[in-house]
Design an enzyme around this catalytic site. Structure first.
Site, mmCIF file in Angstrom:
data_model
loop_
_atom_site.group_PDB
_atom_site.id
_atom_site.type_symbol
_atom_site.label_atom_id
_atom_site.label_comp_id
_atom_site.label_asym_id
_atom_site.label_seq_id
_atom_site.Cartn_x
_atom_site.Cartn_y
_atom_site.Cartn_z
ATOM 1 N N THR A 28 40.376 52.377 44.993
ATOM 2 C CA THR A 28 40.790 52.040 46.360
ATOM 3 C C THR A 28 42.083 51.245 46.383
ATOM 4 O OG1 THR A 28 38.504 52.007 47.054
ATOM 5 C CG2 THR A 28 40.031 50.803 48.439
ATOM 6 N N ASP A 71 39.060 57.982 41.056
ATOM 7 C CA ASP A 71 38.030 57.094 41.584
ATOM 8 C C ASP A 71 37.267 56.638 40.346
ATOM 9 O OD1 ASP A 71 35.998 57.022 44.382
ATOM 10 O OD2 ASP A 71 35.209 56.467 42.424
ATOM 11 N N SER A 72 36.969 55.358 40.253
ATOM 12 C CA SER A 72 36.413 54.860 38.986
ATOM 13 C C SER A 72 35.019 55.399 38.692
ATOM 14 C CB SER A 72 36.425 53.333 38.949
ATOM 15 O OG SER A 72 35.398 52.797 39.739
ATOM 16 N N ASP A 104 33.996 50.267 41.456
ATOM 17 C CA ASP A 104 32.632 50.767 41.211
ATOM 18 C C ASP A 104 32.186 50.613 39.762
ATOM 19 O OD1 ASP A 104 32.451 51.401 43.852
ATOM 20 O OD2 ASP A 104 32.674 53.566 43.601
ATOM 21 N N CYS A 291 16.142 41.270 35.855
ATOM 22 C CA CYS A 291 16.530 40.097 36.659
ATOM 23 C C CYS A 291 18.023 39.856 36.517
ATOM 24 C CB CYS A 291 15.829 38.833 36.157
ATOM 25 S SG CYS A 291 14.070 38.860 36.362
HETATM 26 N N1 ASP Z 1 35.161 54.293 44.714
HETATM 27 C C1 ASP Z 1 36.213 53.353 44.438
HETATM 28 C C2 ASP Z 1 36.388 53.262 42.936
HETATM 29 O O1 ASP Z 1 35.636 52.609 42.278
HETATM 30 C C3 ASP Z 1 35.877 52.035 45.010
HETATM 31 C C4 ASP Z 1 36.894 50.964 44.761
HETATM 32 O O2 ASP Z 1 37.932 51.141 44.189
HETATM 33 O O3 ASP Z 1 36.633 49.845 45.179
HETATM 34 O O4 ASP Z 1 37.276 53.868 42.410
#
Ligand code: ASP
Length: 354
Positions: A28, A71-72, A104, A291
Site C-alpha cells: 500500500t 502486494d506483500s 500484511d 497466546c
Molecule cells: N495488502 C497490502 C500488502 O501487504 C497491505 C499493506 O501494504 O498494508 O501489500
C-alpha cells in the site's frame, strides 16, 4: 523478478550525513489512485513530490525497486533471499537500509531477513503504510521519514540500531518480535514479549538496553531457506484426518505446532501417536503458544509433558512468524541433528527470551 535502480528527483547533498539504500518491494505504501480511481503502483522517481521533506535531509538516497512491485501477500522466500543479496551487495557503501514493504507479511519478511543477515552491524528498517502515499491522510510520509532518520542515526560513528526492525506508527520493533495486529487503524504492529527498541515523539528515543549489541564478526549473508514447512494450529475438536494430512504431507521437514496456553495440547492417543511418528520420521516440531503474551513451558502441565518427552522443541516466547521463518532458515542450512536442535531451541537473533 527484476531489480531496477530508480533515479529520484532529490538533489544529492554536497556533504551527505548518511548514505541510505531504499529497497522498494510494493504494498500500500507505494500506491496512488489513477484517473479511474484504481490503486496502482506509484512511480517512485516522483517520491520527492509526495514527500517533499526528503529534500530537507542531507542523506544520499539510492532506491532499488524489486519489480514487479507486489502486494506483500505474494512475498516468497525467493524475495527474502533477493532482499538479503541486495543488502549484501550494497552493505559496504551504505550506512543503513529502509525496506518499503506491504504490512500484511512484513513481520514474516523482517523475521526471515533477521536470520539471513548474521552479524548485521547496520540498521535494516522495514516500513510501509496503511493509507497509500497518494492520499492526503497517508501515514506513508511519516513512516518513511522516521525510518530514514533511524537508519541514518549513529553514535560515535556506529549505527544505533544494528538490527532488522519494523518502524511503524511511532514504534520501532525488533523485526522478529513484530506482529501485525491492525488492518484498519494506523497502529498496525505490536512487539510481542519484547520491549520497543525506540519510540518516536518530539524526538526519537532509543531504548539502548533493548537493542542488540554490535557484532564482533563481519556480516555473513545466508543463501538458503527451506520452505517445506507447515503450521498446525490446534483447536478443541481437531480431527485425526486434518492432523494426519499436515504431518504426513510429502516432503514435510518442519512444523510450527500452535498449542494452547503455556504449550499444552490434547492428550488423545491418536494425536500423540501422529506427533511421535512425525518426530521419528525426522520432522522438526517447534511448539509455539497461541497466546500473544507469555511463553511455552513444556512439562509444566501434564498436557505438555508428552510433547517434551517425544522430542518436540519448546519455542519459548517466539511468534509464529519468527518460528516458521526460523525453521526455514535452520533447516535450509542442512546441519546435523544435534546442531539443528540446538539452533531451533536457541536464541539466534533476539527472537526468543530463554
Ligand atoms: N495488502 C497490502 C500488502 O501487504 C497491505 C499493506 O501494504 O498494508 O501489500
Amino acid at each position: 523478478m527484476d531489480v531496477v535502480k530508480i533515479n529520484i528527483d532529490t538533489a544529492a547533498p554536497a556533504f551527505p550525513e548518511a548514505s541510505i539504500l531504499i529497497i522498494y518491494t510494493g504494498g500500500t505504501v507505494g500506491m496512488v489512485y489513477d484517473e479511474k480511481h484504481h490503486l496502482i503502483p506509484f512511480n517512485f522517481s516522483q517520491i520527492q513530490e509526495k514527500v517533499p521533506e526528503l529534500g530537507n535531509f542531507k542523506y544520499l538516497l539510492t532506491v532499488l525497486s524489486i519489480e514487479p512491485a507486489i502486494d506483500s501477500s505474494n512475498v516468497s522466500p525467493e524475495d527474502w533471499l533477493l532482499m538479503a543479496k541486495l543488502i549484501e551487495e550494497n552493505y559496504a557503501n551504505h550506512d543503513g537500509f529502509v525496506v518499503l514493504h506491504g504490512t500484511d507479511t512484513m513481520a514474516y519478511s523482517a523475521s526471515a531477513l533477521s536470520y539471513l543477515l548474521e552479524d548485521l552491524d547496520k540498521p535494516v528498517i522495514f516500513t510501509g503504510a496503511q493509507v497509500p502515499i497518494g492520499r492526503t491522510r497517508t501515514d506513508a510520509r511519516a513512516n518513511l521519514i522516521s525510518a530514514l532518520q533511524i537508519a541514518a542515526t549513529k553514535i560515535n560513528g556506529r549505527s544505533v540500531v544494528p538490527e532488522v526492525c519494523i518502524y511503524f506508527h511511532n514504534l520501532l520493533i525488533r523485526g522478529n518480535r513484530a506482529k501485525k495486529v491492525e488492518s484498519r487503524h494506523f497502529n498496525a504492529f505490536k512487539s510481542e514479549n519484547y520491549p520497543l527498541l525506540a519510540k518516536a515523539g518530539i524526538s526519537i528515543d532509543f531504548y539502548d538496553g533493548a537493542i542488540l549489541p554490535h557484532p564482533q564478526l563481519s556480516l555473513k549473508v545466508h543463501r538458503q531457506l527451506d520452505n517445506r514447512m507447515a503450521i498446525l494450529k490446534l483447536f478443541p475438536g481437531i480431527t485425526p484426518q486434518v492432523v494426519r494430512s499436515i504431518l504426513e504431507a510429502p516432503g514435510l521437514r518442519g512444523v510450527v505446532l500452535e498449542t494452547f496456553g503455556a504449550g499444552n495440547a490434547p492428550t488423545s492417543a491418536w494425536l500423540l501417536e501422529l506427533l511421535q511418528s512425525a518426530v521419528h520420521r525426522g520432522i522438526y516440531i517447534l511448539n509455539v503458544s497461541q497466546c500473544d503474551e507469555g511463553r511455552v513451558d513444556q512439562g509444566r502441565y501434564e498436557t505438555s509433558k508428552h510433547l517434551l518427552n517425544m522430542g518436540i522443541i519448546g519455542g519459548a516466547d517466539i511468534t509464529t512468524e519468527a518460528a516458521i521463518t526460523k525453521l526455514m532458515f535452520v533447516l535450509g542450512q542442512e546441519l546435523d541433528h544435534e546442531q539443528t536442535i540446538r539452533l531451533l531451541g536457541g536464541n539466534l537473533r533476539g527472537e526468543v527470551s530463554l
